[in-house]
Design an enzyme around this catalytic site. Structure first.
Site, PDB file in Angstrom:
ATOM      1  N   CYS A  60      60.840  92.745  46.911  1.00 57.72           N
ATOM      2  CA  CYS A  60      60.668  92.105  48.214  1.00 57.72           C
ATOM      3  C   CYS A  60      61.490  90.816  48.284  1.00 57.72           C
ATOM      4  O   CYS A  60      62.708  90.876  48.288  1.00 57.72           O
ATOM      5  CB  CYS A  60      59.185  91.879  48.505  1.00 57.72           C
ATOM      6  SG  CYS A  60      58.831  91.654  50.262  1.00 57.72           S
ATOM      7  N   HIS A  97      56.427  97.040  47.368  1.00 59.95           N
ATOM      8  CA  HIS A  97      55.322  96.549  46.557  1.00 59.95           C
ATOM      9  C   HIS A  97      54.574  97.751  45.974  1.00 59.95           C
ATOM     10  O   HIS A  97      54.500  98.815  46.601  1.00 59.95           O
ATOM     11  CB  HIS A  97      54.352  95.723  47.400  1.00 59.95           C
ATOM     12  CG  HIS A  97      54.920  94.435  47.878  1.00 59.95           C
ATOM     13  ND1 HIS A  97      55.209  93.386  47.033  1.00 59.95           N
ATOM     14  CD2 HIS A  97      55.253  94.015  49.122  1.00 59.95           C
ATOM     15  CE1 HIS A  97      55.690  92.372  47.731  1.00 59.95           C
ATOM     16  NE2 HIS A  97      55.737  92.729  49.003  1.00 59.95           N
TER      17      HIS A  97
END
Length: 495
Positions: A341, A438
């Protein structure tokens, strides 16, 4: 409620003498106990402040702890389980997520002083009511201390919520940090008569040694508070339960270790979703530690740049403290470097913020390791994802939470192919890649790829991470049953 197996119970609520006393873990344990006993429980926390979050099946965001508790309850997570989520973007400001969607950034002063907290309280009550109509019992968690006198009249999380729910409320005190008599007695003494009426008992948590040695302390606490001590829970290290409180990160500031695959997670100021690394941390082949020490980064086999709630500030942070230089040197030395991310964005060439999503800085150079460029967007992407890692045919699971769009500027391949046909991430080589996913490291296939250059021991892959977590919830439930007066608990929940 479907399948009304058991008659209805009152909600139960666990509140604390302070933060990190164990409320989240105890809540998860009771979610599993009620599930085992034939009920359909669901967790609820009205307001959560955390940089660890998760995404529901319908693309809404909630605190990671409530997603973990839902997992313990054996149900899908819903945004109603955590209607207000505060995600700090700086020391003074947080992004406010209401009913799973961001509604803007506010300073702490604006948030806690604004009149719209009345509207927020109505919103959290509505979320609770919806949840309560479908599940039984609701297992509620408070936030921080219930006796912050300057904040209580604006409370939307603790005893005002308990009163609305009619919850049997239990106070959790942490004996391991010391001062449990003062913290428990003082907390209860500062309550109003109406608030005291909610309280049904006390949990002493994190007791080291034989709990029978606290019998005199138990009696004394009961005498001075007028409440029963219903449980003395042991301090345990052999049960793995996901932690979301940033205080728990302090226990992870370890160092490199001989004989293990050393994994260094860069300790960012706005580090988010450190639960991404729980699967790796539980792997017996791995020594995972969080650090911003260039010397420790040099000792690592694998360096991971995690997510960040303020990528530009954290990019400047690691450039100014020598960490960026250490990461670049590790890359040149042939170490594994991956980014997740915000960390993926930092590995690229540039990070642009033309809409001032994160602040006034409109552009900052990245590390330049991956041929990608990121533009931060005003709209947040929140999705659960099925994907195939690299060339694999096996479906894996992850989730996206980001406010950036990243474009590959070279001809590199993607890290993953999503089930909706999109590509994700940039795969430079076997030891260098970045992704928005994630939870990607919760998948055994990805772990095997990551560790393959450093170990020939594949024994950790014999049990799936999901099965491992299920076993931990059952072990937690066993510990609670063995050390808590469950008969008294159930008696307090009768309607």
């Amino acid at each position: 409620m479907t399948g009304n197996i058991r008659k209805r119970l009152r909600p139960i609520m666990f509140v604390g003498t302070g933060s990190d006393v164990g409320k989240s873990v105890i809540t998860a344990g009771f979610c599993r106990i009620f599930k085992q006993d034939g009920y359909q429980p669901a967790p609820f926390k009205a307001q959560n402040m955390s940089l660890n979050s998760y995404v529901t099946a319908d693309g809404l965001e909630l605190g990671r702890a409530q997603a973990m508790q839902a997992e313990a309850a054996g149900i899908p997570c819903l945004s109603d389980m955590n209607p207000v989520l505060l995600k700090p973007t700086s020391d003074q400001s947080s992004q406010v997520v209401l009913n799973g969607k961001p509604v803007g950034n506010q300073s702490a002063y604006e948030y806690f002083m604004a009149n719209d907290r009345r509207e927020l309280f109505e919103a959290v009550k509505e979320a609770f009511n919806r949840l309560s109509a479908s599940y039984n019992p609701i297992v509620m968690e408070g936030a921080g201390s219930i006796s912050e006198l300057n904040l209580k009249h604006r409370d939307i999380t603790n005893l005002r919520m308990a009163a609305h729910a009619g919850a049997a409320t239990y106070l959790v005190g942490d004996i391991d940090r010391g001062g449990v008599f003062g913290s428990v007695y003082g907390t209860i003494a500062l309550l109003t008569d109406e608030e005291k009426a909610c309280m049904k008992g006390i949990f002493i948590n994190k007791f080291r040694g034989d709990g029978r040695l606290f019998e005199d302390g138990k009696r004394m606490l009961e005498e001075i508070t007028g409440l029963p001590v219903v449980g003395i829970l042991p301090y345990f290290r052999d049960i793995y339960i996901e932690q979301e409180d940033s205080v728990s990160l302090e226990s992870k500031y370890k160092t490199s270790m001989a004989g293990k695959v050393n994994v260094a997670v860069i300790l960012l100021r706005r580090l988010s979703n450190f639960t991404d690394f729980d699967r790796l941390e539980s792997d017996q082949r791995v020594n995972l530690f969080y650090t911003n020490d260039p010397a420790e980064i040099a000792n690592a086999d694998i360096v991971i740049i995690p997510g960040s709630k303020n990528t530009i500030d954290d990019m400047l942070f690691i450039k100014n403290n020598g960490v960026a230089k250490a990461i670049l040197q590790a890359h040149k030395s042939g170490k594994t470097i991956i980014g997740i991310c915000g960390g993926y964005q930092m590995l690229g060439e540039t990070i642009l913020d033309p809409y001032h999503v994160e602040g006034t800085t409109e552009s900052v150079p990245g590390l330049g390791i991956l041929p990608v460029s990121t533009t931060l967007q005003a709209e947040k992407t929140t999705l659960q994802c099925r994907f195939r890692f690299r060339e694999s045919e096996n479906l894996a699971f992850g989730y996206e939470i980001h406010m950036g769009e990243t474009v590959i500027t070279g001809h590199e391949k993607a890290v993953a192919t999503l089930s909706d046909g999109r590509n994700d991430g940039c795969f430079l080589n076997e030891k260098t890649w970045g992704t928005y996913l994630h939870g990607i490291l919760d998948n055994d296939e990805v772990i095997a790829h990551l560790l393959q250059p450093y170990t020939t021991d594949h024994s950790e892959n014999q049990i799936s991470f999901r099965a491992f977590k299920e076993k931990q919830y059952d072990k937690l439930a066993d510990v609670i049953r063995a050390n808590v007066d469950m008969e008294l608990i159930y008696k307090s929940l009768k309607i």
